[in-house]
Write a protein that holds these residues in place. Sequence first.
Motif, PDB file in Angstrom:
ATOM      1  N   LYS A  35      37.705  22.481  57.882  1.00 29.92           N
ATOM      2  CA  LYS A  35      36.955  22.917  57.114  1.00 29.92           C
ATOM      3  C   LYS A  35      35.783  23.563  58.018  1.00 29.92           C
ATOM      4  O   LYS A  35      35.197  24.807  57.415  1.00 29.92           O
ATOM      5  CB  LYS A  35      36.217  21.441  56.466  1.00 29.92           C
ATOM      6  N   GLN A  38      36.619  27.261  58.552  1.00 29.95           N
ATOM      7  CA  GLN A  38      36.663  27.787  57.467  1.00 29.95           C
ATOM      8  C   GLN A  38      35.096  28.424  57.245  1.00 29.95           C
ATOM      9  O   GLN A  38      35.125  29.629  56.716  1.00 29.95           O
ATOM     10  CB  GLN A  38      37.008  27.178  55.952  1.00 29.95           C
ATOM     11  N   ALA A  39      34.206  27.420  57.539  1.00 26.24           N
ATOM     12  CA  ALA A  39      32.976  27.811  57.528  1.00 26.24           C
ATOM     13  C   ALA A  39      32.499  28.919  58.462  1.00 26.24           C
ATOM     14  O   ALA A  39      31.631  29.884  57.997  1.00 26.24           O
ATOM     15  CB  ALA A  39      31.984  26.486  57.671  1.00 26.24           C
ATOM     16  N   GLU A  41      34.582  31.161  59.652  1.00 22.19           N
ATOM     17  CA  GLU A  41      35.056  32.604  59.223  1.00 22.19           C
ATOM     18  C   GLU A  41      34.408  33.039  58.002  1.00 22.19           C
ATOM     19  O   GLU A  41      34.315  34.251  57.840  1.00 22.19           O
ATOM     20  CB  GLU A  41      36.612  32.182  58.831  1.00 22.19           C
ATOM     21  N   SER A  42      33.868  32.137  57.126  1.00 18.46           N
ATOM     22  CA  SER A  42      32.825  32.729  56.074  1.00 18.46           C
ATOM     23  C   SER A  42      31.706  33.292  56.559  1.00 18.46           C
ATOM     24  O   SER A  42      31.043  34.155  55.762  1.00 18.46           O
ATOM     25  CB  SER A  42      32.583  31.403  55.025  1.00 18.46           C
ATOM     26  N   ALA A  43      31.370  33.086  57.720  1.00 13.88           N
ATOM     27  CA  ALA A  43      29.957  33.491  58.435  1.00 13.88           C
ATOM     28  C   ALA A  43      30.311  34.611  58.972  1.00 13.88           C
ATOM     29  O   ALA A  43      29.402  35.254  59.764  1.00 13.88           O
ATOM     30  CB  ALA A  43      29.394  32.501  59.273  1.00 13.88           C
ATOM     31  N   ASP A  46      35.808  36.181  63.359  1.00 14.98           N
ATOM     32  CA  ASP A  46      37.358  36.425  63.208  1.00 14.98           C
ATOM     33  C   ASP A  46      38.038  35.516  64.054  1.00 14.98           C
ATOM     34  O   ASP A  46      37.669  35.433  65.416  1.00 14.98           O
ATOM     35  CB  ASP A  46      37.472  37.912  63.761  1.00 14.98           C
ATOM     36  N   ARG A 117      21.294  34.017  57.106  1.00 14.10           N
ATOM     37  CA  ARG A 117      21.975  33.958  55.756  1.00 14.10           C
ATOM     38  C   ARG A 117      21.243  34.661  54.725  1.00 14.10           C
ATOM     39  O   ARG A 117      21.935  35.394  53.937  1.00 14.10           O
ATOM     40  CB  ARG A 117      21.668  32.372  55.249  1.00 14.10           C
ATOM     41  N   PHE A 218      34.581  41.364  59.274  1.00 16.46           N
ATOM     42  CA  PHE A 218      33.790  41.065  58.265  1.00 16.46           C
ATOM     43  C   PHE A 218      32.820  42.241  57.919  1.00 16.46           C
ATOM     44  O   PHE A 218      32.196  42.299  56.738  1.00 16.46           O
ATOM     45  CB  PHE A 218      33.018  39.741  58.639  1.00 16.46           C
TER      46      PHE A 218
END
Length: 332
Positions: A35, A38-39, A41-43, A46, A117, A218
């Motif tokens: 998890k 994944q966090a 990567e979402s930010a 790579d 953010r 990204f």
Amino acid sequence: MALSRPLLELLSDGHFYSGNQLGERLGCSRAAVWKMIQALESAGVDIFHVRGKGYRLARAVELLTAERILDGMPVGGRQSLSVLDVLFDVDSTSTYLVERPLRMGENGHACFAEFQRLGRGRRGRHWVSPLGGNLYFSLRWRFSRGVAELGGLSLAIGVALVRALRDEGVEGLGLKWPNDILLHGRKLAGILLEISGETTGPCEVVIGVGLNVRATEFAHEAIDQPWSDLESSLGRRVGRNALAAQILTGLIAAARQYDIDGLDSFRDEWMAADAFSGREVVLQTPSTETSGVVQGVDENGALILSLKNGTRQHFYSGEISLRAVSDRLANV
């Protein structure tokens, strides 16, 4: 899910780590590690996933620290800062400083972040801020000058950034009125000023800067305009702490000089680096559109356009978009 600095620190050397190894080091389960991956990567981080090997960053990351930034600054620059914050995850470095006015006797307050953010650019635009690859920072500074005398400040800050980047060996830099730094005609950095104070002074200004240091997948997917980054141009890794120290030192020196001399100390240098000098451009506001040839900036930082009727008009920054006519025609 919150972003995990300890996980990124473990992965920052660019080596492979299995889920079990990461879980043992972090004191959590493999599922929790997944998890957190994944966090990240979402930010915008790579990360390679390889069966039998585990996880590895696509490229090693040099995380920012206050100690390394301060160590890279000369004594005078360090003494000019009352506070230097380095945050891992924040809405916006500028918002963070807007909410923290300087106290009596304090000088500058600087803030860097690994991830924003809600990073902001001019005209309410979102500044894409992938984690751990670029520089996002703000400097809060007190000026004795009033709001009316700070019209050219973004130009002075642009000159300071160009000076610092040239010292890093970057070639092909240009300035776009009023607040962009270009690299071979593509956007490399942006500046955003937020001013509070009296018309005749004093004022406090939060100077926000976003600088593209490293291109990521990204960023390629998220940014909707031509842009560039330092590492692609230089063909080598850039030490972010050393660069942060160099740029922050330059911004402090520019803020001091501007408070003494205004735009006079920067105007000629800005016009020498003007990427649109002598070019036909279109200026767009929410309600009007004006075409003309760029003739530099005046002593207050206003853009001077030579219009088709032979007159000259001065434009002050605000809700204005500047674009070269040649670029506009190319997209028709």
